[in-house]
Design an enzyme around this catalytic site. Structure first.
Site, PDB file in Angstrom:
ATOM      1  CD  GLU A 141     -32.149 -13.221 -31.793  1.00 41.67           C
ATOM      2  OE1 GLU A 141     -32.032 -12.253 -31.017  1.00 41.67           O
ATOM      3  OE2 GLU A 141     -33.202 -13.462 -32.432  1.00 41.67           O
ATOM      4  CD  GLU A 146     -37.860 -14.642 -36.323  1.00 40.05           C
ATOM      5  OE1 GLU A 146     -38.253 -13.985 -35.350  1.00 40.05           O
ATOM      6  OE2 GLU A 146     -36.778 -14.425 -36.910  1.00 40.05           O
TER       7      GLU A 146
END
Length: 329
Positions: A141, A146
């Site tokens: 991932e 974020e």
């Protein structure tokens, strides 16, 4: 000022030519360009429960379009949270959107032109990629954008199977936050790099956004750049990709003997989501440490009872372009 800019670009062009005589003959070819309505046919709207335990109800495409949680024009693609209704205690959470690309890409360069990202208390937006094959964390991932709550600095991270370690010091502009990418340790913190101010949240939006560029390469490793709209790496409002690739990234994750690309990464799908609270934004320590705690005693109660606080919780995307490597003759 114009003379200075042209002189810099001319010099930089010479650097590119000279650098290519020393580096492998590798360039990128545009294969996909998503603008406006393109997103509707090339992404799926995901409705499963949030794996990060957010106070969120991901809705399907029809519901998102009907309730204006997804809005599309010829030049814009917008995804947003509901900002009109309180949330019942029995509900999964506040209505929002999570989409995943129908295509998957191994070695690739992803270029996102973003005018606005979700901001505000309880928000936890992310632009990220994950293995199409899986199951997670097999295949890896990559978190490109974020952050949570009222943060102003982006965090880029990898989450992998064991035996992927980053060195503390490496060629990047950002600050290393953690070095083990192994999702099974440190509560799945991953190996993260924090960016500079104005790379996330309200300050990013106040500047009119910018470009996020991610290179995922079996030979060069994984790199992320944040390019502001006044950067000399832009010409006529578009990134000069050759120059970007030669510049120091904000986050760099080398895939060498300490993190073998072939063992940890494969073809990735692309995800945009917006959750609330959950394991990060809603953790007691994080919530209580923010000024958001003055508005509600818990993150969950804030999400449930303050719909007007989510007016700025939306993605506004100008374009997403995907390039794959092609050899220069």
């Amino acid at each position: 000022m114009m003379y200075t800019r042209c002189a810099i670009l001319a010099f930089a062009s010479l650097v590119v030519v000279n650098a290519r005589s020393l580096l492998p003959s590798l360039a990128y070819t545009l294969i996909v360009s998503h603008v406006g309505y393109d997103f509707l046919g090339n992404f799926s709207w995901e409705t499963a429960d949030d794996p990060t335990n957010g106070r969120v109800n991901y809705v399907d495409k029809a519901t998102a379009l009907k309730d204006n949680l997804t809005f599309v024009s010829d030049s814009k693609f917008i995804m947003r949270a509901d900002d009109t209704k309180k949330v019942a205690k029995s509900a999964r959470g506040r209505d929002s959107v999570r989409i995943q690309s129908l295509g998957a890409y191994d070695d690739a360069l992803c270029v996102l032109d973003l005018s606005h990202m979700p901001e505000g208390c309880a928000t936890w937006p992310a632009w990220w990629t994950l293995s199409e094959k899986g199951p997670w964390p097999n295949g890896g991932e990559i978190d490109i954008i974020e952050g949570v709550n009222l943060g102003q600095q982006n965090l880029a991270s990898l989450h992998t199977t064991p035996n992927c370690i980053m060195s503390e010091v490496r060629s990047q502009k950002g600050s290393t936050e953690s070095t083990s990418c192994d999702a099974s340790v440190n509560s799945n913190q991953g190996c993260g790099v924090s960016f500079g101010q104005d790379s996330y949240g309200a300050s990013f939006n106040a500047m009119g956004g910018g470009f996020y560029i991610m290179e995922k390469s079996s030979t060069n490793g994984i790199s992320v750049w944040f390019i502001t709209r006044d950067s000399l790496l832009l010409l006529d409002g578009e990134p000069l990709l050759d120059l970007v690739l030669l510049s120091t990234p904000d986050a760099y994750f080398p895939t060498d003997k300490n993190c073998d690309y072939s063992k940890h990464f494969d073809a990735h799908s692309i995800v945009f989501d917006l959750t609330f609270c959950g394991d990060w934004a809603g953790s007691e320590s994080v919530w209580n440490a923010s000024t958001c705690a003055a508005k509600a005693s818990t993150c969950k109660s804030f999400v449930d009872n303050h719909p007007d606080e989510f007016a700025e919780a939306y993605w506004e995307i100008n374009s997403l372009k995907i390039y794959t490597p092609s050899l220069l003759l």
